[in-house]
Enzyme design. Structure first.
Site, PDB file in Angstrom:
ATOM      1  N   TYR A 136       0.856  -1.184   0.000  1.00 58.43           N
ATOM      2  CA  TYR A 136       0.000   0.000   0.000  1.00 58.43           C
ATOM      3  C   TYR A 136       0.894   1.236   0.000  1.00 58.43           C
ATOM      4  CZ  TYR A 136      -3.799   3.205   0.802  1.00 58.43           C
ATOM      5  OH  TYR A 136      -4.709   4.220   0.634  1.00 58.43           O
ATOM      6  N   GLN A 197     -10.792   0.091   0.826  1.00 57.57           N
ATOM      7  CA  GLN A 197     -11.195  -0.771  -0.287  1.00 57.57           C
ATOM      8  C   GLN A 197      -9.987  -1.454  -0.931  1.00 57.57           C
ATOM      9  OE1 GLN A 197     -11.704   2.472  -0.006  1.00 57.57           O
ATOM     10  NE2 GLN A 197     -11.318   3.615  -1.897  1.00 57.57           N
ATOM     11  N   ASN A 220      -3.574   6.017   6.025  1.00 55.67           N
ATOM     12  CA  ASN A 220      -4.310   6.817   7.004  1.00 55.67           C
ATOM     13  C   ASN A 220      -5.094   5.928   7.965  1.00 55.67           C
ATOM     14  OD1 ASN A 220      -6.586   5.955   5.599  1.00 55.67           O
ATOM     15  ND2 ASN A 220      -6.852   7.887   4.502  1.00 55.67           N
ATOM     16  N   SER A 243       5.274   9.287  13.364  1.00 51.46           N
ATOM     17  CA  SER A 243       6.730   9.208  13.324  1.00 51.46           C
ATOM     18  C   SER A 243       7.339   9.809  14.586  1.00 51.46           C
ATOM     19  CB  SER A 243       7.247   9.948  12.088  1.00 51.46           C
ATOM     20  OG  SER A 243       8.617   9.707  11.913  1.00 51.46           O
ATOM     21  N   GLN A 265      11.276  15.063  11.743  1.00 53.65           N
ATOM     22  CA  GLN A 265      10.159  14.179  12.058  1.00 53.65           C
ATOM     23  C   GLN A 265       8.892  14.965  12.355  1.00 53.65           C
ATOM     24  OE1 GLN A 265      10.532  10.767  11.548  1.00 53.65           O
ATOM     25  NE2 GLN A 265      12.278  11.838  10.668  1.00 53.65           N
ATOM     26  N   HIS A 268       6.303  15.662   9.572  1.00 54.30           N
ATOM     27  CA  HIS A 268       5.435  14.620   9.013  1.00 54.30           C
ATOM     28  C   HIS A 268       3.970  14.925   9.279  1.00 54.30           C
ATOM     29  CE1 HIS A 268       7.956  11.568   7.223  1.00 54.30           C
ATOM     30  NE2 HIS A 268       8.790  11.628   8.227  1.00 54.30           N
ATOM     31  N   GLU A 333      11.259   5.045  17.711  1.00 51.71           N
ATOM     32  CA  GLU A 333      11.366   4.587  16.331  1.00 51.71           C
ATOM     33  C   GLU A 333      12.755   4.916  15.790  1.00 51.71           C
ATOM     34  OE1 GLU A 333       9.097   5.380  12.050  1.00 51.71           O
ATOM     35  OE2 GLU A 333       8.891   6.814  13.691  1.00 51.71           O
ATOM     36  N   HIS A 334      13.145   6.174  15.902  1.00 52.40           N
ATOM     37  CA  HIS A 334      14.470   6.621  15.460  1.00 52.40           C
ATOM     38  C   HIS A 334      15.239   7.148  16.671  1.00 52.40           C
ATOM     39  CE1 HIS A 334      11.674   7.533  12.019  1.00 52.40           C
ATOM     40  NE2 HIS A 334      12.577   6.800  11.383  1.00 52.40           N
ATOM     41  N   ASP A 367      16.039   7.603   6.193  1.00 49.68           N
ATOM     42  CA  ASP A 367      14.741   7.645   5.525  1.00 49.68           C
ATOM     43  C   ASP A 367      14.849   7.371   4.037  1.00 49.68           C
ATOM     44  OD1 ASP A 367      13.036   8.054   7.622  1.00 49.68           O
ATOM     45  OD2 ASP A 367      12.876  10.226   7.373  1.00 49.68           O
ATOM     46  N   GLU A 421      -0.510 -36.239  29.459  1.00 50.49           N
ATOM     47  CA  GLU A 421      -1.535 -35.276  29.051  1.00 50.49           C
ATOM     48  C   GLU A 421      -2.856 -35.959  28.711  1.00 50.49           C
ATOM     49  OE1 GLU A 421       0.119 -33.054  25.814  1.00 50.49           O
ATOM     50  OE2 GLU A 421       1.522 -31.958  27.098  1.00 50.49           O
ATOM     51  N   HIS A 426      -2.041 -40.027  20.756  1.00 55.81           N
ATOM     52  CA  HIS A 426      -0.687 -39.520  20.545  1.00 55.81           C
ATOM     53  C   HIS A 426       0.327 -40.562  21.014  1.00 55.81           C
ATOM     54  CE1 HIS A 426      -2.602 -35.606  20.029  1.00 55.81           C
ATOM     55  NE2 HIS A 426      -1.436 -35.060  19.745  1.00 55.81           N
TER      56      HIS A 426
END
Length: 440
Positions: A136, A197, A220, A243, A265, A268, A333-334, A367, A421, A426
């Site tokens: 995506y 979709q 999003n 971010s 950052q 963003h 994250e960074h 990046d 068990e 088994h």
């Protein structure tokens, strides 16, 4: 335009520091009921009506005058055309970045392995790439060709048979850089659909969109919500939050550099988080002054201002040791280690998506073109998650081959445990293969 910052100042010595830090870090990627229901309706429509639903939603949400699914398909020739429509400088940058990303990820490839025990029993692991992956990509003007490289190249290095990309083209806006990146990265098919979709189409398949095994890539709230719902039907990379950047600095780096690293950052979106940790209070003051000086020069100043004021912070700590403790608590994250000897502190870093070492290594290089993946765990999930990589597009199957003697020996152990068990079938299944004995 008037912009100003009132970035939070925290001190790790304060009694209520932990509470303030927890409040600063809190972020919930929770869809409200309306978004959730809308996404479920879209997914169901795509499952029931396939291509027709995709065309209808693309007309409604993206303002694209598509008459059939054929209007939403880009073939390989169209991707190659994009390479001729971007500037030579852009093409060179994309190809150089792609090459570096590919070289880095080649080192992540895992191979199958086996070993043979003394009695002839063979054990091992078979590594197999996914058959098909879905990528995506956000569309329109706010699109990211770098994300195409970071998502598609590891899949191709892993040996994924087919990479299918979905990218919306709102109001017909096609980003040639994105298509050029797809061409360079080896994307096999492109559909100009987006939103929930597109996720539904990749997860369940339609007459034209093939069903994939895993969906990766940012989007999003509708995309993130859809990925949550289809997980289990397909694999997903992660549900990414805003971010983040955490800079740990000893106070000796140019404060303008640090301010711009925080901006990188913060620009963003308004929910992005930029934090600086340093034991030098005077340095924090200088960085605050640099922020105020440089902010008016930024094209995305209003977004940066909201991000810095809402979720940013300058944190004073006792010493560098405490700075590392705070970094591990945040699990960013960074993480930039903007210090004299970053290698000395690296062994103590336990939680971070990507670690940028030294004063000259800006997060922005990661990046785009350093080589490691920029798809990273956010919101503290670096405590248990890793960057996107080749391993995300490979499966591992266990291999077990028992010799006659091996099956007999293991059968004794399996029998004891199975009967413990109360799983008699088994036990007897294993006992049948014990030499000189019959399971009854």
């Amino acid at each position: 335009m008037t912009v100003s910052t009132a970035i939070a100042r925290l001190n790790a010595a304060d009694q209520d520091f932990a509470r303030h830090l927890d409040h600063l870090l809190s972020w919930e990627s929770v869809s409200d009921d309306a978004v959730n229901q809308r996404v479920l309706d879209i997914i169901n429509a795509v499952r029931e009506r396939g291509d027709a639903a995709l065309v209808e939603f693309t007309q409604r949400f993206d303002g694209v005058d598509a008459q059939s699914i054929d209007d939403l398909i880009l073939n390989r020739d169209r991707l190659e055309l994009a390479l001729t429509r971007i500037t030579p400088t852009q093409r060179e940058a994309l190809e150089k970045a792609a090459n570096r990303v590919r070289i880095y990820h080649e080192r992540q490839k895992q191979d199958s392995w086996q070993y043979t025990e003394a009695d002839g029993t063979v054990l091992g692991q078979k590594v197999t790439p996914l058959d098909r992956a879905g990528l995506y990509v956000p569309g329109g003007k706010a699109s990211y060709p770098s994300s195409v490289l970071m998502n598609a190249i590891p899949a191709k290095v892993a040996g994924v048979g087919e990479v299918v990309m979905v990218v919306p083209t709102p109001r017909g806006e096609v980003n040639e850089l994105v298509l050029a990146a797809a061409c360079i990265a080896g994307v096999d098919r492109v559909f100009t659909v987006g939103g929930a979709q597109a996720v539904a189409a990749l997860a369940y398949g339609t007459e034209s969109v093939p069903q994939v095994d895993k969906i990766v890539g940012p989007g999003n709230i509708y995309v993130a919500t859809a990925k949550r719902h289809v997980f289990g039907q397909v694999g997903i990379d992660m549900i990414a939050g805003p971010s983040e950047i955490l800079v740990v600095c000893d106070g000796q780096t140019d404060p303008d550099w640090i301010a711009m690293d925080l901006f990188s950052q913060a620009e963003h979106d308004e929910d992005a988080q930029a934090i600086l940790v340093s034991p030098d209070a005077a340095f924090l003051d200088r960085v605050a002054a640099s922020i105020d000086k440089l902010l008016p020069t930024m094209e995305r100043a209003e977004i940066i201002e909201k991000s810095i004021n809402g979720r940013g912070a300058l944190i004073q700590v006792r010493d560098m040791q405490q700075a590392i403790e705070v970094a591990n608590r945040i699990a960013p994250e960074h993480l930039e280690l903007s210090v004299a000897d970053p290698q000395a502190w690296l062994p103590q870093i336990r939680h971070a998506g990507a670690i940028f070492m030294g004063r000259h290594t800006s997060e922005a290089l990661g990046d785009y073109c350093a080589g490691p993946n920029h798809v990273l765990p956010t919101s503290g999930t670096a405590r248990f998650s890793s960057p996107l990589g080749v391993y995300d597009f490979q499966k591992r199957s266990s291999i077990i081959f028992c010799s006659e003697q091996g099956a007999s020996e293991l059968g004794h152990t399996a029998s004891v445990l199975a009967r413990g068990e109360s799983l008699t079938a088994h036990a007897r299944s294993a006992e049948y293969r014990i030499l000189n004995e019959k399971g009854n």
